[in-house]
Scaffold this motif. Structure first.
Motif, short mmCIF file in Angstrom:
data_model
loop_
_atom_site.label_atom_id
_atom_site.label_comp_id
_atom_site.label_asym_id
_atom_site.label_seq_id
_atom_site.Cartn_x
_atom_site.Cartn_y
_atom_site.Cartn_z
N ASN A 52 43.09 32.29 50.77
CA ASN A 52 41.72 31.85 50.97
C ASN A 52 40.70 32.95 50.69
OD1 ASN A 52 42.41 29.24 51.78
ND2 ASN A 52 43.01 30.00 53.78
N SER A 53 41.17 34.05 50.13
CA SER A 53 40.26 35.16 49.85
C SER A 53 39.80 35.08 48.40
CB SER A 53 40.96 36.50 50.10
OG SER A 53 40.10 37.58 49.80
N ASN A 54 38.70 34.38 48.15
CA ASN A 54 38.23 34.19 46.79
C ASN A 54 37.80 35.49 46.13
OD1 ASN A 54 38.73 31.54 47.07
ND2 ASN A 54 36.63 30.84 46.83
N SER A 55 37.07 36.32 46.84
CA SER A 55 36.60 37.59 46.29
C SER A 55 35.99 38.40 47.42
CB SER A 55 35.55 37.34 45.20
OG SER A 55 34.34 36.91 45.78
N SER A 56 35.72 39.65 47.11
CA SER A 56 35.07 40.51 48.11
C SER A 56 33.57 40.53 47.94
CB SER A 56 35.63 41.94 47.97
OG SER A 56 35.36 42.43 46.66
N ILE A 57 33.07 39.70 47.02
CA ILE A 57 31.65 39.71 46.69
C ILE A 57 30.83 39.05 47.79
CG2 ILE A 57 29.92 38.80 45.08
CD1 ILE A 57 31.96 39.14 42.86
N GLU A 100 28.05 47.58 32.81
CA GLU A 100 26.95 48.34 33.41
C GLU A 100 26.19 47.54 34.47
OE1 GLU A 100 24.61 49.50 30.08
OE2 GLU A 100 26.05 51.00 29.36
N GLN A 101 26.58 46.27 34.65
CA GLN A 101 25.91 45.42 35.64
C GLN A 101 26.74 45.40 36.92
OE1 GLN A 101 23.08 44.78 34.32
NE2 GLN A 101 23.82 45.35 32.26
N SER A 102 26.21 44.77 37.94
CA SER A 102 26.91 44.70 39.22
C SER A 102 28.17 43.84 39.11
CB SER A 102 25.99 44.09 40.28
OG SER A 102 25.76 42.71 39.99
N GLU A 103 29.06 43.99 40.07
CA GLU A 103 30.29 43.19 40.06
C GLU A 103 29.98 41.70 40.11
OE1 GLU A 103 34.49 42.60 42.55
OE2 GLU A 103 32.83 43.72 43.44
N LEU A 104 28.96 41.34 40.86
CA LEU A 104 28.57 39.93 40.94
C LEU A 104 28.17 39.39 39.58
CD1 LEU A 104 27.91 37.35 42.47
CD2 LEU A 104 25.67 38.32 43.05
N LEU A 139 29.99 36.42 37.42
CA LEU A 139 29.29 35.22 36.96
C LEU A 139 29.38 35.06 35.45
CD1 LEU A 139 26.10 35.28 39.24
CD2 LEU A 139 28.10 33.77 39.42
N PHE A 140 29.28 36.16 34.72
CA PHE A 140 29.39 36.07 33.26
C PHE A 140 30.77 35.59 32.84
CE2 PHE A 140 30.72 38.06 29.23
CZ PHE A 140 29.86 37.38 28.38
N ASP A 199 38.29 48.81 37.50
CA ASP A 199 36.98 48.52 38.09
C ASP A 199 36.33 47.28 37.48
OD1 ASP A 199 37.22 50.75 39.68
OD2 ASP A 199 36.10 52.05 38.31
N TYR A 200 36.93 46.76 36.41
CA TYR A 200 36.29 45.66 35.68
C TYR A 200 37.21 44.44 35.57
CZ TYR A 200 33.65 49.81 34.41
OH TYR A 200 32.95 50.99 34.47
N THR A 201 37.78 44.07 36.70
CA THR A 201 38.78 42.99 36.70
C THR A 201 38.22 41.66 36.20
OG1 THR A 201 38.28 42.66 39.05
CG2 THR A 201 40.23 43.98 38.50
N TRP A 202 36.96 41.39 36.50
CA TRP A 202 36.37 40.12 36.06
C TRP A 202 36.28 40.07 34.53
CZ3 TRP A 202 36.27 36.46 39.49
CH2 TRP A 202 36.13 36.77 40.85
N LEU A 203 35.86 41.16 33.93
CA LEU A 203 35.78 41.20 32.46
C LEU A 203 37.18 41.18 31.85
CD1 LEU A 203 32.94 43.85 32.03
CD2 LEU A 203 32.75 41.36 31.95
N ASN A 204 38.12 41.85 32.50
CA ASN A 204 39.49 41.87 31.98
C ASN A 204 40.11 40.47 31.98
OD1 ASN A 204 39.18 44.64 31.80
ND2 ASN A 204 40.27 45.07 33.70
N VAL A 205 39.82 39.69 33.01
CA VAL A 205 40.34 38.32 33.07
C VAL A 205 39.83 37.51 31.88
CG1 VAL A 205 40.22 36.13 34.33
CG2 VAL A 205 40.70 38.24 35.56
#
Length: 570
Positions: free
Chosen positions: A26-31, A346-350, A354-355, A414-420
């Motif tokens: 149930n842990s979607n993200s730390s954001i 260069e943007q925030s993790e959030l 979202l991107f 540090d860029y797991t969202w972009l890596n996905v």
């Protein structure tokens, strides 16, 4: 130490400090956000507009289209071993088959021209439609029966009718040879599995086997078209193949997949024959002429030509041009993806999250999900993946890895969202040879595109913040979009399909129940959800509904043919 060696060393360091492969259910993200959701959405859209202006300025889209056109200039697949060496064995094996295919199409034209009408075909279609109604009734009665004696009765009746359906389907295919695949019946699933198991091999022998399988697939995954090259019926032909293969199994009841596919085929047969004999003849002639050109092209691959004062084969000259066009397109695409990665890193993790989420939703789901169920589930899959290094870390197998600067390579975790998003092999639209990869760095800024993006950003943000949306799936596919409507469940051995789920409760329940009690519905199938609760799927008018057994609740329907989800086996 050269650049690639440095990156390899840094990658090994990254692996040593990579996060665990486990993730909380149930842990979607730390954001967490400190602004209102509306403010976050507006911030993202403004940032995205800046991104679009920077990455898609000037003639980016026309230039990509020019490179893509050069890459696709030769529509023919040329099997190779190594870099530019023609696979002679595969070609020598394929040429007689292409000749046979051409003769087969000519035979279909000759036979079709002799036909006076399509009465026989249409009569068989009506007969099969009646059988479908009967089989659905048997299945429903079996599922609702309480006594085992009654269940056994409906099982026997259904099994007998399934045998009759198999006979009548064979009669249908015998009478519509002009709508069948070359070499009917073709096992599209077997061919797909065979190729996928060999395509990455470095062994010459396995590479050649993969070439032959793919060459054969290209030959058989084909169909007639209109004179302008549009409206191919390949999808219809390949679905007819799959139904034939499925009906050979000793089935007691009509499966939902066969029901769904067979109704599509029967509608299509009536549609095609309704256009008249000469319409079909013209389309077959177009297929014949196209096949003749294909045969001529492959036959002349072995001819000699002079290029820059040197003698070489036609194949060699074409492969050199294609290699150059491929390299140019791939390099351009990966450079633009690198620039995209740099901008969002260069943007925030959030903003990175979202991107990645909205870009995936735009390309993978599009407009086909008006009630947002599939978008939420696909978004949750992305969120699940971002916690797993297998999906969220780029490595030496990813083409983009070699284009990223060292300062990013040393901090990829540090860029797991972009890596996905950019993980190679996970989302087809990221491949350089898929036109959709343009929309990563040159997003759709039309009114339709902006509206869809705004909806997807809102959904993505809600999913990031929803700690109670428990859904552990990691993969999905759309059977409806596959050639032959094949079922990929058998390919992913370590995964199992998620149980089917209904959509949201509908507001006009009493109206649906009233029609149901009157018998004003068409039964489709039953399914059990993860909690083993039984649901009945019925059709009323043009809409499908899902009812609980006691009819106390009525839901909308989510088609399992459009999206099926998979979780890791325990």
């Amino acid at each position: 130490m050269n650049l690639n060696s440095v990156k390899t060393f840094l990658f090994i360091i990254c692996l040593l400090i990579a996060p665990s492969m486990s993730f909380g259910k149930n842990s979607n993200s730390s954001i967490e956000i400190k602004k209102s959701k509306k403010a976050v959405v507006n911030d993202y859209l403004r940032l995205h507009k800046t991104f679009s202006r920077q990455l898609c300025k000037g003639r980016v889209e026309p230039h990509f289209n020019k490179l893509y056109k050069a890459f696709r200039k030769s529509q023919y697949y040329i099997p190779v071993v190594g870099d530019l060496t023609l696979d002679h064995e595969t070609m020598n094996s394929a040429l007689p088959k292409i000749e046979r295919k051409k003769q087969w199409i000519i035979e279909q034209i000759v036979e079709l021209k002799k036909k006076k009408n399509f009465t026989r075909e249409r009569m068989i279609v009506r007969l099969i439609n009646k059988q479908l109604t009967k089989l659905l009734r048997y299945k429903r009665n079996h599922n609702l029966a309480v006594k085992e004696t009654s269940r056994e009765k409906w099982r026997k009746l259904s099994q007998q009718e399934m045998k009759s359906l198999r006979v009548n389907y064979r009669k249908l295919t015998d009478n519509i040879s002009y709508l069948l695949s070359f070499d009917f019946p073709v096992d599209h699933l077997k061919a797909r599995i065979g190729y996928d198991g060999l395509k990455g091999s470095k062994l010459i022998s396995e590479r050649k086997r993969a070439n032959l399988i793919y060459m054969t697939r290209r030959m058989k995954e084909d169909g007639a078209q209109d004179k302008n090259g549009k409206k191919s019926d390949m999808y219809l032909r390949s679905t007819i193949d799959t139904i034939h293969i499925e009906l050979q199994k000793n089935l007691r009841f009509l499966s939902e997949n066969i029901r769904y596919d067979l109704e599509y085929v029967l509608r299509s047969v009536l549609h095609q024959t309704g256009k008249g004999k000469w319409h079909l003849v013209r389309r077959l002639r177009q297929w014949r002429n196209r096949t003749k050109k294909t045969l001529s092209f492959y036959t002349h691959l072995f001819d000699k030509v002079i290029v820059d004062g040197k003698e070489e084969t036609v194949a060699g000259a074409i492969l050199k041009k294609k290699a150059k066009a491929t390299f140019t397109l791939k390099k351009y695409s990966l450079e633009k993806q690198r620039d995209t990665y740099l901008f969002w890193s260069e943007q925030s993790e959030l903003m990175q999250a979202l991107f990645s989420l909205e870009t995936i939703l735009y390309n993978e789901v599009g407009m086909s999900d008006p009630y947002y169920h599939e978008r939420r589930d696909v978004a949750k899959i992305v969120i699940n993946r971002h916690n797993i290094p297998l999906f969220s870390q780029l490595d030496l197998r990813d083409s983009l890895f070699y284009y990223l600067p060292n300062k990013l390579v040393s901090n990829l975790e540090d860029y797991t969202w972009l890596n996905v998003l950019f993980k190679e092999g996970e989302f087809s639209f990221t491949y350089f040879y898929i036109p959709g990869n343009l929309r990563i760095y040159c997003p759709d800024m039309s009114r339709r595109g902006r509206n869809l993006r705004k909806k997807n950003v809102r959904i993505s943000l809600n999913m990031l913040l929803d700690r109670n949306y428990s859904f552990d799936a990691l993969r999905y596919f759309s059977r409806e979009s596959m050639t032959g409507r094949i079922n990929m469940a058998s390919v992913w051995k370590n995964y199992r399909a998620v149980e089917e789920r209904p959509a949201d409760l509908i507001p006009h329940k009493s109206k649906v129940v009233k029609l149901y009690n009157k018998g004003s519905f068409k039964y489709l199938y039953h399914f059990y959800n993860a909690e083993k609760k039984l649901f009945e799927v019925v059709k009323m008018g043009n809409k499908n509904y899902v009812l609980t057994r006691d009819k106390s609740r009525v839901y909308g329907h989510r088609s399992p043919h459009k999206f099926t989800y998979f979780i890791l086996k325990e």
